[in-house]
Design an enzyme around this catalytic site. Structure first.
Site, PDB file in Angstrom:
ATOM      1  N   GLU A   1       1.075  -1.086   0.038  1.00 16.15           N
ATOM      2  CA  GLU A   1      -0.173  -0.113   0.232  1.00 16.15           C
ATOM      3  C   GLU A   1       0.933   1.257  -0.168  1.00 16.15           C
ATOM      4  O   GLU A   1       1.686   1.538   0.881  1.00 16.15           O
ATOM      5  CB  GLU A   1      -1.064  -0.028   1.259  1.00 16.15           C
ATOM      6  CG  GLU A   1      -2.049   1.098   1.145  1.00 16.15           C
ATOM      7  CD  GLU A   1      -2.820   0.778   2.309  1.00 16.15           C
ATOM      8  OE1 GLU A   1      -3.469   1.872   2.726  1.00 16.15           O
ATOM      9  OE2 GLU A   1      -3.057  -0.090   2.905  1.00 16.15           O
ATOM     10  N   ASP A  47      -5.484   9.957   9.179  1.00 20.33           N
ATOM     11  CA  ASP A  47      -4.114   9.419   9.485  1.00 20.33           C
ATOM     12  C   ASP A  47      -3.744   9.939  11.028  1.00 20.33           C
ATOM     13  O   ASP A  47      -4.008  11.185  11.223  1.00 20.33           O
ATOM     14  CB  ASP A  47      -3.015   9.930   8.561  1.00 20.33           C
ATOM     15  CG  ASP A  47      -3.057   9.018   7.155  1.00 20.33           C
ATOM     16  OD1 ASP A  47      -3.534   7.832   7.314  1.00 20.33           O
ATOM     17  OD2 ASP A  47      -2.978   9.821   6.287  1.00 20.33           O
TER      18      ASP A  47
END
EC number: 4.2.1.20
Length: 269
Positions: free
Chosen positions: A45, A56
Site C-alpha cells: 500500500e 491518519d
C-alpha cells in the site's frame, strides 16, 4: 481487477504494509518497497502524501510532511511504481490517496496512468461509498480494483459496501484515526464476524496493528492485516540515514528486521 492482484489475495493470510511515497526521499521508498517484498509482503500500500490527511494519525501525518517537503506529488509518487517494477517488485501495488489530489488530477487520467505504470488498485479513505460510482467505473475500465473501506456500522451498510467490494475489503479495526495501538477495540471481533458473513472477497484489518501478537490475533478473524503506522514510525526514526546513499542500506536492513519481528514470534532460547 487484474490477475496480479487476484492471485495475491487468493492466498489468504495477507500481509499488506503501508509506506508513504517519498518519505523521506524517493530512493528510500523504492528500497523499502523491495525490502517489504523480501519480508513476505503480499500487496504494497503506497500512500500519497497530502497536506490534510484526516484519516491518519500523527506518525503518518509526519511522513506526509517529510515527503511533501521533499517535493513529492501524486504524479511523482505514481511514477515510482515503474521504477520499483524495474528493480524487481512483483507484488501488487495499491495507491492510498485522499479524494482532493485525485479530483485535481482527474479520475480518468489517474486510472489510465495507474494502469500504464503497473499499479493494481486504489483506496480513497475520504470518498463516501455512496459517491464512489464514477471512480469505480473508471477503475473498472482499466482493470484497477477500487478497494472499499468498512468501519463498524450497521449490518445493512456493511452488506451494501461488501456487495461491491473488489480485490479485498479493508476493515477499520479500531475507532478513530490510524496509529499503532497497544490494544484492539473490544467490539472488533463482532464486527469482523459481520464482515465475514457479508463479504464475497477476502477482508483485511488495518488501522492500529503494531505487534506480532496483534497480527496473530487478527489472523484468526480476518484474511490478513495492513500494517502502516508501526512501520512508518521506524522510517521516521531513521529519516536522516535513509536520505543518505551511504547509510541507506543499513537503515533499510534495520527496518526489515523490525518488520520480520511483527510477522514471526521472537525466538526462545
Amino acid at each position: 481487477m487484474n490477475k496480479r492482484l487476484r492471485d495475491a489475495v487468493k492466498k489468504g493470510n495477507l500481509f499488506i504494509p503501508f509506506i508513504t511515497a517519498g518519505d523521506p526521499v524517493r530512493e528510500a521508498t523504492i528500497a523499502l518497497a523491495l525490502s517489504l517484498q523480501r519480508s513476505g509482503a503480499d500487496v504494497l500500500e503506497l500512500g500519497i502524501p497530502y497536506s490534510d490527511p484526516l484519516a491518519d494519525g500523527p506518525v503518518i501525518q509526519n511522513a506526509s510532511k517529510r515527503a511533501l517537503a521533499g517535493g513529492m506529488t501524486l504524479a511523482k509518487a505514481m511514477a515510482l511504481v515503474p521504477e520499483m517494477r524495474k528493480e524487481g517488485l512483483t507484488i501488487p501495488v495499491i495507491v492510498f490517496t485522499y479524494a482532493n489530489p485525485l479530483l485535481q488530477f482527474g479520475f480518468e487520467r489517474f486510472c489510465e496512468t495507474a494502469c500504464d505504470y503497473g499499479i493494481d488498485g486504489l483506496l480513497v479513505p475520504d470518498l463516501p461509498f455512496e459517491e464512489s460510482e464514477t471512480l469505480a467505473n473508471e477503475c473498472e475500465k482499466q482493470g484497477l480494483a477500487l478497494i472499499s473501506l468498512v468501519a463498524p456500522t450497521s449490518q445493512q451498510r456493511i452488506k451494501a459496501i461488501a456487495s461491491r467490494a473488489q480485490g479485498f475489503l479493508y476493515c477499520v479495526s479500531s475507532l478513530g484515526v490510524t496509529g499503532a495501538r497497544k490494544t484492539l477495540h473490544p467490539q472488533v471481533e463482532a464486527f469482523l464476524k459481520l464482515v465475514k458473513e457479508a463479504s464475497p472477497v477476502p477482508f483485511v484489518v488495518g488501522f492500529g496493528i503494531s505487534s506480532y501478537e496483534q497480527v496473530e490475533e487478527m489472523g484468526r478473524h480476518a484474511d490478513g492485516v495492513v500494517i502502516g503506522s508501526a512501520i512508518v514510525e521506524q522510517i521516521g526514526l531513521r529519516c536522516e540515514a535513509l536520505k543518505q546513499a551511504e547509510s541507506r542500506d543499513e537503515a533499510v536492513k534495520e527496518i526489515e528486521q523490525y518488520v520480520n519481528s511483527l510477522l514471526h514470534p521472537a525466538p526462545t532460547y
